[in-house]
Design a protein around this motif. Structure first.
Motif, PDB file in Angstrom:
ATOM      1  N   PRO A 147      -9.797 -16.110 -13.152  1.00  0.00           N
ATOM      2  CA  PRO A 147      -8.919 -16.285 -11.988  1.00  0.00           C
ATOM      3  C   PRO A 147      -8.937 -15.070 -11.073  1.00  0.00           C
ATOM      4  O   PRO A 147      -8.946 -15.206  -9.858  1.00  0.00           O
ATOM      5  CB  PRO A 147      -7.547 -16.486 -12.627  1.00  0.00           C
ATOM      6  N   ALA A 148      -8.975 -13.865 -11.644  1.00  0.00           N
ATOM      7  CA  ALA A 148      -8.989 -12.659 -10.815  1.00  0.00           C
ATOM      8  C   ALA A 148     -10.262 -12.580  -9.989  1.00  0.00           C
ATOM      9  O   ALA A 148     -10.236 -12.240  -8.812  1.00  0.00           O
ATOM     10  CB  ALA A 148      -8.859 -11.411 -11.694  1.00  0.00           C
ATOM     11  N   ARG A 149     -11.398 -12.896 -10.578  1.00  0.00           N
ATOM     12  CA  ARG A 149     -12.667 -12.842  -9.866  1.00  0.00           C
ATOM     13  C   ARG A 149     -12.683 -13.893  -8.761  1.00  0.00           C
ATOM     14  O   ARG A 149     -13.189 -13.667  -7.674  1.00  0.00           O
ATOM     15  CB  ARG A 149     -13.827 -13.056 -10.834  1.00  0.00           C
ATOM     16  N   ALA A 150     -12.101 -15.059  -9.010  1.00  0.00           N
ATOM     17  CA  ALA A 150     -12.049 -16.101  -7.997  1.00  0.00           C
ATOM     18  C   ALA A 150     -11.197 -15.660  -6.812  1.00  0.00           C
ATOM     19  O   ALA A 150     -11.542 -15.908  -5.666  1.00  0.00           O
ATOM     20  CB  ALA A 150     -11.494 -17.391  -8.601  1.00  0.00           C
ATOM     21  N   ARG A 151     -10.057 -14.962  -7.068  1.00  0.00           N
ATOM     22  CA  ARG A 151      -9.206 -14.464  -5.988  1.00  0.00           C
ATOM     23  C   ARG A 151      -9.935 -13.421  -5.160  1.00  0.00           C
ATOM     24  O   ARG A 151      -9.832 -13.391  -3.953  1.00  0.00           O
ATOM     25  CB  ARG A 151      -7.919 -13.858  -6.543  1.00  0.00           C
ATOM     26  N   VAL A 152     -10.695 -12.536  -5.816  1.00  0.00           N
ATOM     27  CA  VAL A 152     -11.403 -11.487  -5.112  1.00  0.00           C
ATOM     28  C   VAL A 152     -12.450 -12.082  -4.193  1.00  0.00           C
ATOM     29  O   VAL A 152     -12.610 -11.669  -3.060  1.00  0.00           O
ATOM     30  CB  VAL A 152     -12.059 -10.491  -6.110  1.00  0.00           C
ATOM     31  N   ARG A 153     -13.159 -13.088  -4.676  1.00  0.00           N
ATOM     32  CA  ARG A 153     -14.194 -13.710  -3.861  1.00  0.00           C
ATOM     33  C   ARG A 153     -13.569 -14.535  -2.738  1.00  0.00           C
ATOM     34  O   ARG A 153     -14.159 -14.704  -1.701  1.00  0.00           O
ATOM     35  CB  ARG A 153     -15.097 -14.596  -4.704  1.00  0.00           C
TER      36      ARG A 153
ATOM     37  N   THR B 241       7.957  -3.571   2.095  1.00  0.00           N
ATOM     38  CA  THR B 241       7.043  -3.814   0.979  1.00  0.00           C
ATOM     39  C   THR B 241       5.786  -2.964   1.135  1.00  0.00           C
ATOM     40  O   THR B 241       5.329  -2.321   0.187  1.00  0.00           O
ATOM     41  CB  THR B 241       6.663  -5.310   0.906  1.00  0.00           C
ATOM     42  N   LEU B 242       5.234  -2.946   2.343  1.00  0.00           N
ATOM     43  CA  LEU B 242       4.044  -2.151   2.614  1.00  0.00           C
ATOM     44  C   LEU B 242       4.315  -0.679   2.336  1.00  0.00           C
ATOM     45  O   LEU B 242       3.514  -0.009   1.684  1.00  0.00           O
ATOM     46  CB  LEU B 242       3.589  -2.354   4.056  1.00  0.00           C
ATOM     47  N   SER B 243       5.426  -0.179   2.814  1.00  0.00           N
ATOM     48  CA  SER B 243       5.779   1.228   2.622  1.00  0.00           C
ATOM     49  C   SER B 243       5.858   1.578   1.144  1.00  0.00           C
ATOM     50  O   SER B 243       5.350   2.629   0.712  1.00  0.00           O
ATOM     51  CB  SER B 243       7.119   1.519   3.302  1.00  0.00           C
ATOM     52  N   PHE B 244       6.461   0.713   0.349  1.00  0.00           N
ATOM     53  CA  PHE B 244       6.565   0.954  -1.091  1.00  0.00           C
ATOM     54  C   PHE B 244       5.187   1.058  -1.725  1.00  0.00           C
ATOM     55  O   PHE B 244       4.900   1.999  -2.474  1.00  0.00           O
ATOM     56  CB  PHE B 244       7.367  -0.167  -1.760  1.00  0.00           C
ATOM     57  N   HIS B 245       4.313   0.122  -1.416  1.00  0.00           N
ATOM     58  CA  HIS B 245       2.992   0.109  -2.040  1.00  0.00           C
ATOM     59  C   HIS B 245       2.113   1.258  -1.536  1.00  0.00           C
ATOM     60  O   HIS B 245       1.354   1.845  -2.318  1.00  0.00           O
ATOM     61  CB  HIS B 245       2.314  -1.240  -1.832  1.00  0.00           C
ATOM     62  N   LEU B 246       2.216   1.605  -0.270  1.00  0.00           N
ATOM     63  CA  LEU B 246       1.478   2.759   0.242  1.00  0.00           C
ATOM     64  C   LEU B 246       1.937   4.033  -0.466  1.00  0.00           C
ATOM     65  O   LEU B 246       1.120   4.901  -0.806  1.00  0.00           O
ATOM     66  CB  LEU B 246       1.651   2.891   1.756  1.00  0.00           C
ATOM     67  N   SER B 247       3.218   4.135  -0.703  1.00  0.00           N
ATOM     68  CA  SER B 247       3.762   5.298  -1.416  1.00  0.00           C
ATOM     69  C   SER B 247       3.183   5.409  -2.824  1.00  0.00           C
ATOM     70  O   SER B 247       2.839   6.504  -3.285  1.00  0.00           O
ATOM     71  CB  SER B 247       5.292   5.201  -1.468  1.00  0.00           C
ATOM     72  N   GLN B 248       3.059   4.287  -3.502  1.00  0.00           N
ATOM     73  CA  GLN B 248       2.495   4.281  -4.853  1.00  0.00           C
ATOM     74  C   GLN B 248       1.026   4.705  -4.833  1.00  0.00           C
ATOM     75  O   GLN B 248       0.577   5.456  -5.705  1.00  0.00           O
ATOM     76  CB  GLN B 248       2.631   2.897  -5.490  1.00  0.00           C
ATOM     77  N   LEU B 249       0.285   4.240  -3.859  1.00  0.00           N
ATOM     78  CA  LEU B 249      -1.124   4.621  -3.747  1.00  0.00           C
ATOM     79  C   LEU B 249      -1.274   6.096  -3.374  1.00  0.00           C
ATOM     80  O   LEU B 249      -2.172   6.780  -3.863  1.00  0.00           O
ATOM     81  CB  LEU B 249      -1.831   3.731  -2.715  1.00  0.00           C
ATOM     82  N   LYS B 250      -0.379   6.595  -2.511  1.00  0.00           N
ATOM     83  CA  LYS B 250      -0.403   8.028  -2.166  1.00  0.00           C
ATOM     84  C   LYS B 250      -0.077   8.871  -3.390  1.00  0.00           C
ATOM     85  O   LYS B 250      -0.715   9.901  -3.624  1.00  0.00           O
ATOM     86  CB  LYS B 250       0.596   8.330  -1.043  1.00  0.00           C
TER      87      LYS B 250
ATOM     88  N   VAL C 288      -3.041   2.529 -12.904  1.00  0.00           N
ATOM     89  CA  VAL C 288      -1.741   1.863 -12.817  1.00  0.00           C
ATOM     90  C   VAL C 288      -1.483   1.427 -11.377  1.00  0.00           C
ATOM     91  O   VAL C 288      -1.054   0.299 -11.121  1.00  0.00           O
ATOM     92  CB  VAL C 288      -0.611   2.776 -13.342  1.00  0.00           C
ATOM     93  N   ALA C 289      -1.779   2.320 -10.431  1.00  0.00           N
ATOM     94  CA  ALA C 289      -1.559   1.982  -9.019  1.00  0.00           C
ATOM     95  C   ALA C 289      -2.424   0.797  -8.607  1.00  0.00           C
ATOM     96  O   ALA C 289      -1.962  -0.101  -7.896  1.00  0.00           O
ATOM     97  CB  ALA C 289      -1.857   3.196  -8.138  1.00  0.00           C
ATOM     98  N   LEU C 290      -3.663   0.766  -9.043  1.00  0.00           N
ATOM     99  CA  LEU C 290      -4.566  -0.323  -8.675  1.00  0.00           C
ATOM    100  C   LEU C 290      -4.316  -1.594  -9.481  1.00  0.00           C
ATOM    101  O   LEU C 290      -4.858  -2.646  -9.156  1.00  0.00           O
ATOM    102  CB  LEU C 290      -6.023   0.122  -8.854  1.00  0.00           C
ATOM    103  N   GLY C 291      -3.482  -1.493 -10.505  1.00  0.00           N
ATOM    104  CA  GLY C 291      -3.207  -2.632 -11.370  1.00  0.00           C
ATOM    105  C   GLY C 291      -2.219  -3.628 -10.786  1.00  0.00           C
ATOM    106  O   GLY C 291      -1.843  -4.585 -11.450  1.00  0.00           O
ATOM    107  N   HIS C 292      -1.800  -3.434  -9.568  1.00  0.00           N
ATOM    108  CA  HIS C 292      -0.897  -4.373  -8.901  1.00  0.00           C
ATOM    109  C   HIS C 292      -1.676  -5.088  -7.799  1.00  0.00           C
ATOM    110  O   HIS C 292      -2.394  -4.449  -7.025  1.00  0.00           O
ATOM    111  CB  HIS C 292       0.299  -3.618  -8.309  1.00  0.00           C
ATOM    112  N   GLU C 293      -1.526  -6.379  -7.721  1.00  0.00           N
ATOM    113  CA  GLU C 293      -2.318  -7.195  -6.794  1.00  0.00           C
ATOM    114  C   GLU C 293      -2.215  -6.709  -5.345  1.00  0.00           C
ATOM    115  O   GLU C 293      -3.237  -6.569  -4.654  1.00  0.00           O
ATOM    116  CB  GLU C 293      -1.871  -8.652  -6.900  1.00  0.00           C
ATOM    117  N   THR C 294      -1.022  -6.424  -4.885  1.00  0.00           N
ATOM    118  CA  THR C 294      -0.845  -6.002  -3.497  1.00  0.00           C
ATOM    119  C   THR C 294      -1.492  -4.648  -3.245  1.00  0.00           C
ATOM    120  O   THR C 294      -2.163  -4.446  -2.232  1.00  0.00           O
ATOM    121  CB  THR C 294       0.651  -5.952  -3.131  1.00  0.00           C
ATOM    122  N   ARG C 295      -1.307  -3.709  -4.177  1.00  0.00           N
ATOM    123  CA  ARG C 295      -1.905  -2.387  -3.992  1.00  0.00           C
ATOM    124  C   ARG C 295      -3.422  -2.458  -4.047  1.00  0.00           C
ATOM    125  O   ARG C 295      -4.110  -1.762  -3.291  1.00  0.00           O
ATOM    126  CB  ARG C 295      -1.350  -1.408  -5.027  1.00  0.00           C
TER     127      ARG C 295
END
Length: 123
Positions: free
Chosen positions: A116-122, A48-57, A11-18
């Motif tokens: 589209p996701a693979r294109a963004r990653v590359r 925004t960064l703080s929120f996403h870091l919190s979710q990953l932690k 779930v945490a990794l399922g968000h683009e920013t995270r």
């Protein structure tokens, strides 16, 4: 790894920013990066960064330590490895060699399906 831990990580990794933050920390290696460096590299405002870091932690995917006045974040490699092991523990009915043959990296470039996701990653 238990199912609930795997779900929290996914779930945490399922968000683009995270996912971007986590991949950046994986690239940084065990030394990690200061929060400010992460924000600068990904053009994220501090809140925004703080929120996403919190979710990953919360999902135990990253760790942090204090160095002077900075918080240094690092990818939790053991947790990522446990997630990968959880996802593949019954791969190909237990025949690990078969799973390696089916891995996307063995496909010829023209056989890969562009998403589209693979294109963004590359990109």
């Amino acid at each position: 790894m238990e199912k609930q831990e795997a779900l929290a990580a996914l779930v945490a990794l399922g968000h683009e920013t995270r996912l971007d933050i986590f991949r950046l920390l994986m690239q940084a290696g065990p030394k990690g990066l200061a929060a400010g460096q992460i924000g600068e590299r990904l053009a994220l405002p501090p809140a925004t960064l703080s929120f996403h870091l919190s979710q990953l932690k919360h999902a135990d995917l990253i760790t942090f330590r204090r160095e002077s006045r900075s918080l240094i974040y690092s990818a939790a490699y053991p947790v990522m490895n446990a997630l990968l092991a959880y996802m593949t523990e019954n791969c190909c009915q237990g025949a690990a060699a078969s799973c390696e043959a089916a891995a996307p990296s063995t496909c010829q470039p023209e056989e890969r399906h562009e998403t589209p996701a693979r294109a963004r990653v590359r990109g």
